[in-house]
Design a protein around this motif. Structure first.
Motif: not given
Lengths: 545, 74
Positions: A496-525
């Motif tokens: 988020e910090g990186l994004l606001s440095a590049l474009n203060p108006h941009a917003r992140l949306e969080v979505q669930a993701t399923r990746q074998e490598l990640f712990d599902a409770r601690q992962a998002a797209e």
């Protein structure tokens, strides 16, 4: 290429120091590696670029020196006296694979006395790191290092049928080389055979069963030209690299084949005696004529930026062996020498004039009209990215673009297509072009963990390779990857910090993701609201957290 | 391009910092320039080599090891 100072002195008068010669040769394109004093001689190690195989022999280096110092080059004699017996009465040569063995020549000497070589010959070979064997073998090595053309002497009496058949190796055929190791051959290789078996691996190494020993009295002298690619593949497959294969791989002077054969026979008659049969057996293609090249003198000024008198330019070109065909005040047309296959265009002649005339003659304080380039949009954005991540205590990592199979398979959020593979692994088993930076960054993390570094915060900016169907080139996407010891919220905060440095108006949306490598409770797209493409997938690795 | 180094063993020697050379006419042609009109110079700077000299790094592999103790100094 190791050269002996004493040896060079035979062809060109050397009253300068080895250091002076090395310096001047370096300025003319032959990089100097080092010089060692060996006995009463110096061994000078020069790096010869692959376009200059003519410098893989002492004569080639001596020619450069003779041109640079404007001194005569003395060629050694190669006119051995022959007897009345025609060589065709003594042996035959047949070439079954003219695509691999372009030309094969043979001469025969009878009645030689094989024994030790004279001291001068032993010493010269010793300077360049070659052990003396016997006079005949030493002479073939000597002539190879003199002119660059590999040669081989067979014991004619030990050739079944007293003849040579050049052919493709047979599948399953084995060959005992002069290094007394046995090699398993295949059909892509070229062998020199007698009526029964392989007695030489063409252009790579001779065979033990027909090598010249003290009992040898009859010799067949081979001087041939082999297809560079065949030699290269054979040497690589068998891991058998020799002075001979090294030279054939680079392509040799087609006119040198016969000269080297005569030179070898001359030295054998002088040092081991015997009688040379009359004539040469010569099978295969003859040297093809070269195309003439024209140099317009005006090009020297335009390309080099300095004036070189046309007289000076011509003198340089002729001294290097270019033959004058016609000349007028504007231009000169020359036939390049057979040993310089790298000279085919006008620009090549300009380069020859420049390097012999001396690059140091080009002044350093002349204004060059140039337009400065400006930084691209990508450069400017990446600088901001780096600033933002450095501020968040991240260090920039650089890892290889290719990874091992398990790493490649571990994480590929952008594509399911199989990764592109390189035919030769870059490092150990790393042969897959990466589809994500994450596995490489986890590798860098592992390196740091093994070094017991307490805080490991890394990012990398690099291309990933997303394969396309139908043989199209992959999409090379510039991506940013991070690895952090922080938890999901901490990493999300960094993004988020990186994004606001590049474009203060941009917003992140969080979505669930399923990746074998990640712990599902601690992962998002994470998606940037403006676009449809996922901007990032973040999560905690199961293995390392 | 080379670097004239006066520190090594009291003498001077050359260190390769990167290759440079004139652009081949075929290359100019391939990117749409007339080699009869235009010449070009290309410099391939070895960034790590320059950086190693600047910061006294003696092993160029350090730049690719990704050890944070090394990276954090810059």
């Amino acid at each position: 290429m190791l050269v002996s100072w004493d040896w060079l002195n035979q062809y060109v008068k050397l009253d300068m120091t080895p250091a002076e010669v090395a310096e001047r040769l370096m300025m003319a394109g032959l990089n100097h590696e080092e010089t060692h004093e060996i006995g009463h001689d110096f061994a000078i190690n020069l790096e010869v670029t692959s376009n200059r195989p003519d410098c893989l022999g002492h004569l080639g280096i001596a020619r450069e020196i003779s041109v640079l110092w404007n001194r005569p080059l003395v060629l050694p004699p190669a006119e051995p006296a022959a007897s009345a017996t025609p060589v065709d009465n003594l042996t035959q040569v047949q070439v079954d694979n003219p695509g691999q063995c372009l030309r094969y020549t043979a001469r025969v000497i009878r009645g030689v006395r094989v024994g030790p070589s004279p001291k001068w010959l032993v010493n010269r070979l010793a300077t360049v790191g070659i052990a003396a064997i016997n006079n005949v073998v030493d002479i073939t090595n000597y002539v190879l290092l003199e002119c660059g053309q590999p040669l081989h002497a067979f014991d004619l009496a030990r050739l079944n049928g007293r003849r040579i058949i050049v052919r493709q190796a047979r599948a399953g055929e084995t060959f005992l080389a002069i290094n007394h190791k046995t090699y398993a051959l295949d059909e892509t290789m070229c062998v020199i055979a007698d009526a029964q078996r392989a007695v030489g691996l063409g252009g790579v190494m001779g065979g033990a069963e027909t090598e010249v020993t003290e009992r040898t009295t009859e010799l067949l002298i081979e001087s041939a030209e082999f297809d560079p690619l065949t030699i290269r593949n054979t040497a690589r497959k068998l891991n058998l690299h020799s002075d001979s294969s090294y030279r054939f791989e680079r392509g040799l002077d087609p006119q040198g084949v016969d000269w080297a054969s005569r030179r070898t026979c001359q030295l054998i008659l002088e040092l081991a005696g015997g009688e040379l049969a009359d004539g040469l057996i010569d099978v295969g293609r003859k040297p093809t004529p070269r195309e003439p090249i024209t140099l317009r003198f005006g090009q020297l000024r335009r390309i080099l930026g300095i004036d070189v008198e046309s007289k000076v330019a011509q003198k340089i070109l002729f001294a290097l062996g270019n033959r004058e065909l016609r000349a007028d005040p504007e231009r000169v047309e020359v036939m390049p020498p057979s040993w310089r296959r790298d000279l085919t265009r006008e620009i090549d002649l300009v380069e020859e004039v420049a390097r012999i005339h001396g690059y140091e003659k080009i002044p350093e304080d002349v204004r060059v009209p140039m337009a400065t380039s400006h930084r691209t949009q990508t450069d400017r954005v990446l600088e901001k990215v780096r600033q933002a991540l450095n501020a968040a205590e991240f260090d920039e990592a650089m890892t290889l673009s290719v990874v091992e199979e398990p790493w490649s398979d571990a994480f590929s959020p952008w594509t399911d297509a199989a990764p592109l593979r390189s035919s030769t692994p870059v490092l150990r088993r790393a042969d897959r072009l990466r589809r994500s930076l994450v596995p490489s960054l986890l590798g860098a993390r592992q390196t740091n963990e093994s070094l017991a570094n307490p805080v490991i915060e890394l990012f990398e900016i690099a291309h990933i390779y997303l394969p396309q169907s139908g043989g199209a080139l992959p999409i090379e996407e510039l991506t940013l990857g991070l690895t952090s010891g922080g938890d999901y919220l901490a990493v999300k905060g960094v993004v988020e910090g990186l994004l606001s440095a590049l474009n203060p108006h941009a917003r992140l949306e969080v979505q669930a993701t399923r990746q074998e490598l990640f712990d599902a409770r601690q992962a998002a797209e994470l998606r940037v609201r403006a676009g449809n493409q996922p901007a990032a997938a973040t999560g905690l690795s199961r293995q390392s957290c | 391009m080379s670097w004239h180094d006066a520190k090594q063993g009291g003498g001077t020697r050359w260190i390769e910092m990167g290759g440079a050379g004139m652009v081949d006419p075929h290359v100019l042609e391939a990117v749409g320039y007339d080699p009869e009109e235009v010449t070009g110079f290309a410099f391939g700077l070895g960034v790590e080599r320059v950086c190693a000299r600047r910061h006294g790094v003696t092993d160029i592999r350090e730049f690719y090891k990704n050890d944070v103790r090394f990276l954090h100094q810059f």
